[in-house]
Design a protein around this motif. Structure first.
Motif, PDB file in Angstrom:
ATOM      1  N   PRO A   1       1.006  -1.264  -0.137  1.00  0.00           N
ATOM      2  CA  PRO A   1       0.072  -0.121   0.107  1.00  0.00           C
ATOM      3  C   PRO A   1       0.974   1.595  -0.300  1.00  0.00           C
ATOM      4  N   ALA A   2       0.445   2.648  -0.660  1.00  0.00           N
ATOM      5  CA  ALA A   2       1.148   3.489  -0.984  1.00  0.00           C
ATOM      6  C   ALA A   2       0.852   4.747  -0.235  1.00  0.00           C
ATOM      7  N   PRO A   3       2.099   5.212   0.617  1.00  0.00           N
ATOM      8  CA  PRO A   3       1.670   6.135   1.415  1.00  0.00           C
ATOM      9  C   PRO A   3       0.459   7.300   1.080  1.00  0.00           C
ATOM     10  N   VAL A   4       0.029   7.761   1.935  1.00  0.00           N
ATOM     11  CA  VAL A   4      -0.834   9.427   1.647  1.00  0.00           C
ATOM     12  C   VAL A   4       0.574   9.970   2.359  1.00  0.00           C
ATOM     13  N   ALA A   5      -0.203  11.561   1.738  1.00  0.00           N
ATOM     14  CA  ALA A   5       0.815  12.758   2.013  1.00  0.00           C
ATOM     15  C   ALA A   5      -0.079  13.518   2.768  1.00  0.00           C
ATOM     16  N   ILE A   6       0.358  13.333   4.270  1.00  0.00           N
ATOM     17  CA  ILE A   6       0.194  14.317   5.767  1.00  0.00           C
ATOM     18  C   ILE A   6       0.471  15.639   5.771  1.00  0.00           C
ATOM     19  N   GLY A   7       1.349  16.093   4.736  1.00  0.00           N
ATOM     20  CA  GLY A   7       2.105  17.316   4.745  1.00  0.00           C
ATOM     21  C   GLY A   7       2.868  17.524   3.407  1.00  0.00           C
ATOM     22  N   PRO A   8       3.886  19.014   3.523  1.00  0.00           N
ATOM     23  CA  PRO A   8       4.545  19.625   2.280  1.00  0.00           C
ATOM     24  C   PRO A   8       5.018  18.426   2.139  1.00  0.00           C
ATOM     25  N   ARG A   9       5.739  17.783   3.666  1.00  0.00           N
ATOM     26  CA  ARG A   9       7.368  16.559   2.856  1.00  0.00           C
ATOM     27  C   ARG A   9       6.830  15.590   3.806  1.00  0.00           C
ATOM     28  N   THR A  10       5.045  15.410   4.323  1.00  0.00           N
ATOM     29  CA  THR A  10       5.474  14.127   4.771  1.00  0.00           C
ATOM     30  C   THR A  10       5.008  13.116   4.254  1.00  0.00           C
ATOM     31  N   VAL A  11       5.264  12.181   4.664  1.00  0.00           N
ATOM     32  CA  VAL A  11       4.293  11.102   4.305  1.00  0.00           C
ATOM     33  C   VAL A  11       3.570   9.877   5.911  1.00  0.00           C
ATOM     34  N   ALA A  12       2.785   9.077   5.592  1.00  0.00           N
ATOM     35  CA  ALA A  12       2.502   8.224   6.586  1.00  0.00           C
ATOM     36  C   ALA A  12       0.901   6.971   5.194  1.00  0.00           C
ATOM     37  N   PHE A  13       1.155   6.262   6.474  1.00  0.00           N
ATOM     38  CA  PHE A  13       0.605   4.957   5.603  1.00  0.00           C
ATOM     39  C   PHE A  13      -0.470   4.459   6.768  1.00  0.00           C
ATOM     40  N   ASP A  14      -2.042   4.005   5.868  1.00  0.00           N
ATOM     41  CA  ASP A  14      -2.515   3.696   6.755  1.00  0.00           C
ATOM     42  C   ASP A  14      -2.394   2.456   7.577  1.00  0.00           C
ATOM     43  N   ALA A  15      -2.702   2.835   8.677  1.00  0.00           N
ATOM     44  CA  ALA A  15      -2.222   0.996   9.812  1.00  0.00           C
ATOM     45  C   ALA A  15      -2.913   0.072   8.872  1.00  0.00           C
ATOM     46  N   MET A  16      -4.222   0.282   9.238  1.00  0.00           N
ATOM     47  CA  MET A  16      -5.377  -0.797   8.354  1.00  0.00           C
ATOM     48  C   MET A  16      -4.736  -1.673   7.302  1.00  0.00           C
TER      49      MET A  16
END
Length: 75
Positions: free
Chosen positions: A43-58
């Motif tokens: 699963p690809a990460p999602v952008a949560i800020g201009p230079r920050t990504v995170a992954f959906d834990a589920m």
């Protein structure tokens, strides 16, 4: 509970994981994880800020769960 209050409720059981957590949970190195993401196999990460990504834990947990039977069946 009023209907308006029900619509603003947030699902707090969902978490976002940063790279370090994903690498720890999956046992992958960052290069391998990036290759799997590029192929659509992780699963690809999602952008949560201009230079920050995170992954959906589920999504990451589901990916891990799908790997366990696949590896045990191949043995």
């Amino acid at each position: 509970m009023p209907q308006a209050a029900q619509q603003t409720r947030v699902d707090t059981s969902r978490r976002l994981l940063r790279w370090r957590e994903v690498l720890h949970l999956t046992g992958l190195r960052e290069t391998s994880a990036r290759r799997l993401i590029a192929r659509g196999d992780l699963p690809a990460p999602v952008a949560i800020g201009p230079r920050t990504v995170a992954f959906d834990a589920m999504a990451i947990e589901a990916w891990i769960a799908a790997r366990v039977p696949a590896t045990r069946g191949a043995a």
